[in-house]
Design an enzyme around this catalytic site. Structure first.
Site, PDB file in Angstrom:
ATOM      1  N   THR A 193       1.148  -3.373   8.816  1.00  0.00           N
ATOM      2  CA  THR A 193       1.422  -4.531   9.678  1.00  0.00           C
ATOM      3  C   THR A 193       1.685  -5.814   8.888  1.00  0.00           C
ATOM      4  O   THR A 193       2.134  -6.807   9.457  1.00  0.00           O
ATOM      5  CB  THR A 193       0.201  -4.821  10.568  1.00  0.00           C
ATOM      6  OG1 THR A 193      -0.929  -5.052   9.704  1.00  0.00           O
ATOM      7  CG2 THR A 193      -0.095  -3.664  11.499  1.00  0.00           C
TER       8      THR A 193
ATOM      9  N   HIS B  19       3.347 -32.916   5.765  1.00  0.00           N
ATOM     10  CA  HIS B  19       2.763 -31.580   5.576  1.00  0.00           C
ATOM     11  C   HIS B  19       1.838 -31.507   4.358  1.00  0.00           C
ATOM     12  O   HIS B  19       1.004 -30.614   4.274  1.00  0.00           O
ATOM     13  CB  HIS B  19       3.876 -30.540   5.458  1.00  0.00           C
ATOM     14  CG  HIS B  19       4.798 -30.536   6.636  1.00  0.00           C
ATOM     15  ND1 HIS B  19       4.388 -30.181   7.904  1.00  0.00           N
ATOM     16  CD2 HIS B  19       6.100 -30.894   6.745  1.00  0.00           C
ATOM     17  CE1 HIS B  19       5.399 -30.310   8.734  1.00  0.00           C
ATOM     18  NE2 HIS B  19       6.451 -30.743   8.067  1.00  0.00           N
TER      19      HIS B  19
ATOM     20  N   ASP C 280       0.859  -1.189   0.000  1.00  0.00           N
ATOM     21  CA  ASP C 280       0.000   0.000   0.000  1.00  0.00           C
ATOM     22  C   ASP C 280       0.899   1.243   0.000  1.00  0.00           C
ATOM     23  O   ASP C 280       2.136   1.142  -0.035  1.00  0.00           O
ATOM     24  CB  ASP C 280      -1.034  -0.049   1.131  1.00  0.00           C
ATOM     25  CG  ASP C 280      -0.433   0.024   2.527  1.00  0.00           C
ATOM     26  OD1 ASP C 280       0.790   0.185   2.649  1.00  0.00           O
ATOM     27  OD2 ASP C 280      -1.204  -0.082   3.498  1.00  0.00           O
TER      28      ASP C 280
ATOM     29  N   HIS D 127       6.716 -26.020   5.952  1.00  0.00           N
ATOM     30  CA  HIS D 127       5.552 -26.749   6.464  1.00  0.00           C
ATOM     31  C   HIS D 127       4.234 -26.371   5.797  1.00  0.00           C
ATOM     32  O   HIS D 127       3.371 -27.213   5.634  1.00  0.00           O
ATOM     33  CB  HIS D 127       5.413 -26.523   7.982  1.00  0.00           C
ATOM     34  CG  HIS D 127       6.513 -27.173   8.762  1.00  0.00           C
ATOM     35  ND1 HIS D 127       6.493 -27.246  10.138  1.00  0.00           N
ATOM     36  CD2 HIS D 127       7.664 -27.783   8.372  1.00  0.00           C
ATOM     37  CE1 HIS D 127       7.588 -27.871  10.559  1.00  0.00           C
ATOM     38  NE2 HIS D 127       8.326 -28.200   9.509  1.00  0.00           N
TER      39      HIS D 127
ATOM     40  N   CYS E 295       2.295  -4.011   3.954  1.00  0.00           N
ATOM     41  CA  CYS E 295       1.463  -2.861   4.333  1.00  0.00           C
ATOM     42  C   CYS E 295       1.971  -2.409   5.705  1.00  0.00           C
ATOM     43  O   CYS E 295       3.132  -2.654   6.036  1.00  0.00           O
ATOM     44  CB  CYS E 295      -0.031  -3.205   4.303  1.00  0.00           C
ATOM     45  SG  CYS E 295      -0.590  -4.452   5.477  1.00  0.00           S
TER      46      CYS E 295
HETATM   47  C1  RB5 Z   1      -2.797   1.708   6.554  1.00  0.00           C
HETATM   48  O1  RB5 Z   1      -2.803   2.784   7.428  1.00  0.00           O
HETATM   49  C2  RB5 Z   1      -2.785   0.414   7.338  1.00  0.00           C
HETATM   50  O2  RB5 Z   1      -4.049   0.187   7.863  1.00  0.00           O
HETATM   51  C3  RB5 Z   1      -2.365  -0.726   6.470  1.00  0.00           C
HETATM   52  O3  RB5 Z   1      -1.121  -0.447   5.922  1.00  0.00           O
HETATM   53  C4  RB5 Z   1      -2.220  -2.081   7.111  1.00  0.00           C
HETATM   54  O4  RB5 Z   1      -1.460  -2.012   8.268  1.00  0.00           O
HETATM   55  C5  RB5 Z   1      -3.413  -2.880   7.334  1.00  0.00           C
HETATM   56  O5  RB5 Z   1      -3.370  -4.042   7.748  1.00  0.00           O
END
Ligand code: RB5
Length: 154
Positions: free
Chosen positions: A68, A134, A8, A99, A66
């Site tokens: 996280t 697996h 993103d 796995h 992204c």
């Molecule tokens: C964007 O702000 C954030 O929500 C996105 O990059 C991501 O972390 C979502 O899982």
């Protein structure tokens, strides 16, 4: 090996660093965006694009980033045949290939630093699916997809 990259708008810098890193190692990298940090790209879009490129056989594996790594992996995992794993350390990155036969590694640019991200992709791309016990477990994942109407075979 061909690798599809997607991220993103907040993860462009890390995506570009990792693409360059893997290209130097001889991987062919295809960029599915985002490209411009000033233009918002919601994470499901690049997640879907890279996952579908794998499904169509245009690339072999994917790297998704992204904030996280979670949202973009959730989107990718909706595509049949995709096993996208969010990893923030190298051990899981290796094991998810050995796995789970993961075909996408997902990371969070707000979670991992550049050098750790490089170690994670090194482990992911250096590992091979072990098969054996697996196989059945991975088949069971496909079985869930088929139960809900999705069908895709490698
Ligand atoms: C964007 O702000 C954030 O929500 C996105 O990059 C991501 O972390 C979502 O899982």
């Amino acid at each position: 090996m061909k690798v599809g990259f997607g991220c993103d708008h907040i993860a462009i810098e890390l995506k570009n660093i990792l693409m360059e890193y893997l290209e130097e190692k001889g991987y062919e990298c295809l960029d599915f965006g985002a490209y411009d940090p000033k233009v918002k790209v919601n994470y499901p879009e690049p997640g879907q694009k890279v996952a579908e490129a794998i499904m169509r056989g245009e690339v072999d594996k994917g790297v998704l980033i992204c904030g996280t790594g979670i949202g973009i992996s959730l989107a990718a995992n909706k595509v049949p045949g995709i096993r996208a794993a969010v990893c923030s350390e190298p051990y899981s990155a290796r094991l998810t290939v050995q796995h789970n036969d993961a075909n996408i590694i997902a990371m969070g640019t707000r979670v991992v630093g550049t050098e750790l991200a490089k170690m994670i992709v090194d482990e992911f791309f250096g590992a091979e699916f072990e098969g054996g016990r697996h196989e059945e477990r991975v088949r069971m994942i496909s079985g869930i997809e088929e139960k809900y109407g999705a069908k895709w075979h490698e």
